[in-house]
Design an enzyme around this catalytic site. Structure first.
Site, PDB file in Angstrom:
ATOM      1  N   GLY B  55       0.764  -1.186   0.060  1.00 40.33           N
ATOM      2  CA  GLY B  55      -0.336   0.059   0.171  1.00 40.33           C
ATOM      3  C   GLY B  55       0.932   1.384  -0.167  1.00 40.33           C
ATOM      4  O   GLY B  55       0.381   2.339  -0.123  1.00 40.33           O
ATOM      5  N   HIS B  56       2.131   1.106   0.178  1.00 38.53           N
ATOM      6  CA  HIS B  56       3.008   2.213  -0.072  1.00 38.53           C
ATOM      7  C   HIS B  56       3.789   2.475  -1.036  1.00 38.53           C
ATOM      8  O   HIS B  56       4.998   3.098  -1.469  1.00 38.53           O
ATOM      9  CB  HIS B  56       4.160   2.078   1.226  1.00 38.53           C
ATOM     10  CG  HIS B  56       3.496   1.907   2.514  1.00 38.53           C
ATOM     11  ND1 HIS B  56       2.454   2.666   2.935  1.00 38.53           N
ATOM     12  CD2 HIS B  56       3.644   1.014   3.551  1.00 38.53           C
ATOM     13  CE1 HIS B  56       2.088   2.592   4.339  1.00 38.53           C
ATOM     14  NE2 HIS B  56       2.854   1.315   4.510  1.00 38.53           N
ATOM     15  N   HIS B 218       0.207   4.818   7.043  1.00 38.06           N
ATOM     16  CA  HIS B 218      -0.665   4.003   7.221  1.00 38.06           C
ATOM     17  C   HIS B 218      -1.971   4.501   7.127  1.00 38.06           C
ATOM     18  O   HIS B 218      -3.138   3.840   7.528  1.00 38.06           O
ATOM     19  CB  HIS B 218      -0.611   2.954   8.193  1.00 38.06           C
ATOM     20  CG  HIS B 218       0.747   2.280   8.249  1.00 38.06           C
ATOM     21  ND1 HIS B 218       1.911   2.950   8.782  1.00 38.06           N
ATOM     22  CD2 HIS B 218       1.318   1.202   7.919  1.00 38.06           C
ATOM     23  CE1 HIS B 218       3.000   2.062   8.776  1.00 38.06           C
ATOM     24  NE2 HIS B 218       2.538   1.113   7.947  1.00 38.06           N
TER      25      HIS B 218
END
Lengths: 212, 330
Positions: B55-56, B218
């Site tokens: 997700g990064h 996050h």
């Protein structure tokens, strides 16, 4: 409490985590990254499958296998921490074919010590330890006083619930919630909440045993 | 939730499968979830492994290649990798000179890498680690798990990677990584929350006229909420936070990083403000990166990371690199 009892516990835990997956994830979203329920569900589903695929011969083996599976599948902080809970319990129970209430209480105490060591957290840091530590004390106290295991586990669950509730107004000092500082005050810690669930599942396994 | 996915459970594996097809310079082990540079392990070279939640992107798989990482192990979305993955990656890049783990300071990352390092040591692989903790939004480090690791991860991986490529021994590579971390600070601002595929809805609510200051990577809430403001003001808030923590002067390396959902034009606007701020303080953006490097899925916003350069760090930054997301000089 034989191997079947502990397998029943993990099954009850898996069901409870799956049922509360959204609630745990929402608790996590408030202070962290919204994956606690999702990750634990994945881990306990895998643990249940592992126990079915490789039926354990002893309670100790059932718990060690559960712990190892959680470490392999969950990731994040919950993987190593909950993995340690079950692995420490499994090690403490050793090769015995069944666990006495005293042995179970000692195993839970070993689990708490393992989690404190690994995560560096103490009571009041607003983590799973705030639910697990008082539960462990309540369980040991009740068992030593000769209380039947079902009632001793009632006391443990009540203590865990109280501990999780008491942590709500605190400021987190460990884990991702600690980055929020004062903004996390007033939120329930997801790790404390899932610890309550796991202890309630343990009680359920004991009650289920009674009915059998 | 509208996302270009097939099923929330398959996001990581399907993304890795696509990455393998798109980048022939990489070797992707989809089953074990490890991205390797094709040449790994390189005999006699210190191996560099990093990892963290998915997700990064492009962090971390996008930084695997010549002059940077030898392997990356992505966990589930926003969840650190499990020890098995890290062990697999570490053994896969061990060329006999030891392996460096670049770890961001989040409890999950730290615990899983630590467990993996112990397992690797038992198998005779020498492992050292550099902990990245650059985020100044976390002020009270005595009472928290320490600062979060964010943008400086890219700097540490690039500079330690360049040194490893040059044949430096593990201890020197570790020292360079630690020096980068010590000289780097970051601060992030979110304009919108992000949506984790498995959760299916935004992690937190932000009104149209609000921004979240001091976010991590996050999608977790930051240290304060504030009224939305022009880029100039938001860039200043970020830079003041950095400058207060680590006074800026001389040549600096600057990254204006998009969180995934912000157009590049807006990031350049922020960069201009950052450069103006630096000039006021007597510092100069000698090297810069503007773009999406450490993202939070579809979050809008930016983070700024500054590293106070030395001649040696500048030279290592300039050294050739050839990865999907960073490529120059080769």
């Amino acid at each position: 409490m034989d191997t079947g009892f502990f397998v029943a516990w993990i099954e009850a835990a898996a069901r409870a985590v799956a049922a509360d997956r959204e609630r745990l994830t929402e608790l996590d979203a408030a202070i962290g990254d919204a994956d606690h329920g999702i990750n634990l569900d994945r881990g306990f589903t895998a643990a249940r499958e592992a126990l079915a695929a490789d039926p354990p011969a002893t309670p100790g083996r059932a718990l060690t296998l559960t712990g190892t599976t959680l470490i392999r599948k969950v990731g994040g902080a919950s993987g190593p921490l909950y993995g340690t809970v079950f692995r420490q319990m499994g090690t403490a129970l050793g090769p015995a074919a069944a666990a006495t209430p005293d042995a179970l209480a000692d195993a839970v105490a070993a689990a708490v010590a393992g989690v404190e060591r690994l995560g560096g957290a103490r009571e009041g840091d607003k983590t799973m330890v705030d639910a697990l530590a008082p539960a462990s004390r309540a369980l040991s106290g009740a068992v030593r006083a000769g209380t039947a295991i079902e009632e001793a586990l009632d006391a443990a669950v009540a203590a865990a619930e109280d501990g999780a509730r008491a942590a709500i107004p605190l400021r987190a000092r460990k884990g991702r919630a600690s980055y929020l500082g004062d903004r996390g005050i007033g939120h329930e810690d997801p790790g404390a909440a899932s610890s309550v669930l796991l202890l309630a599942a343990l009680r359920q396994a004991a009650r289920g045993g009674l009915r059998r | 939730m509208k996302k270009l996915i097939n099923h929330p459970d398959d996001v990581v594996t399907e993304a890795l499968a696509g990455m393998a097809l798109a980048h022939p310079g990489l070797r992707v082990d989809v089953a074990n979830r490890v991205v390797y540079r094709r040449a790994a392990p390189v005999r006699g070279k210190v191996g560099l492994v990093s990892g963290g939640g998915s997700g990064h992107e492009p962090l971390h798989g996008g930084f695997v290649g010549h002059g940077m990482l030898d392997a990356a192990c992505p966990g589930e979305v926003f969840t650190s990798p499990v020890p098995d993955q890290v062990v697999e990656a570490t053994k896969g890049v061990d060329g006999g000179a030891g392996v460096l783990h670049v770890v961001k300071n989040y409890t999950g990352d730290v615990l899983n890498f630590q467990m993996a390092a112990e397992l690797c040591a038992e198998e005779g692989v020498e492992v050292a680690s550099v902990l990245v903790d650059d985020d100044v939004a976390v002020t009270d480090s005595l009472h928290t798990a320490g600062r979060r690791g964010t943008g400086a991860t890219v700097f540490a991986e690039k500079i330690a990677g360049a040194l490893a490529e040059a044949g430096a021994p593990l201890a020197e590579v570790v020292k360079a990584g630690e020096e980068v971390v010590a000289r780097s600070r970051s601060f992030g601002v979110a304009l919108t929350p992000c949506t984790v595929p498995a959760a299916g809805r935004p992690t937190f609510a932000l009104e149209p006229d609000e921004v979240e200051l001091g976010i991590g990577i996050h999608g977790e809430p930051g240290r304060a909420r504030a009224a939305a403001a022009p880029a100039r003001e938001l860039a200043r808030v970020a830079m003041e936070a950095v400058h207060t923590d680590m006074p800026l002067s001389g040549d600096v390396l600057v990254m204006v990083n998009g969180m995934g959902g912000t157009p590049l034009a807006e990031l350049y606007i922020v960069f201009a403000e950052v450069a103006a701020f630096l000039r006021e303080k007597g510092a100069a953006p000698a090297r810069s990166l503007v773009g999406n490097y450490v993202t939070s899925l579809d979050m809008q916003g930016f983070s700024v990371t500054v590293c106070r350069l030395t001649d040696e760090l500048t030279a290592l930054w300039d050294a050739p690199v050839d990865t999907p997301a960073l490529r120059w000089g080769r």
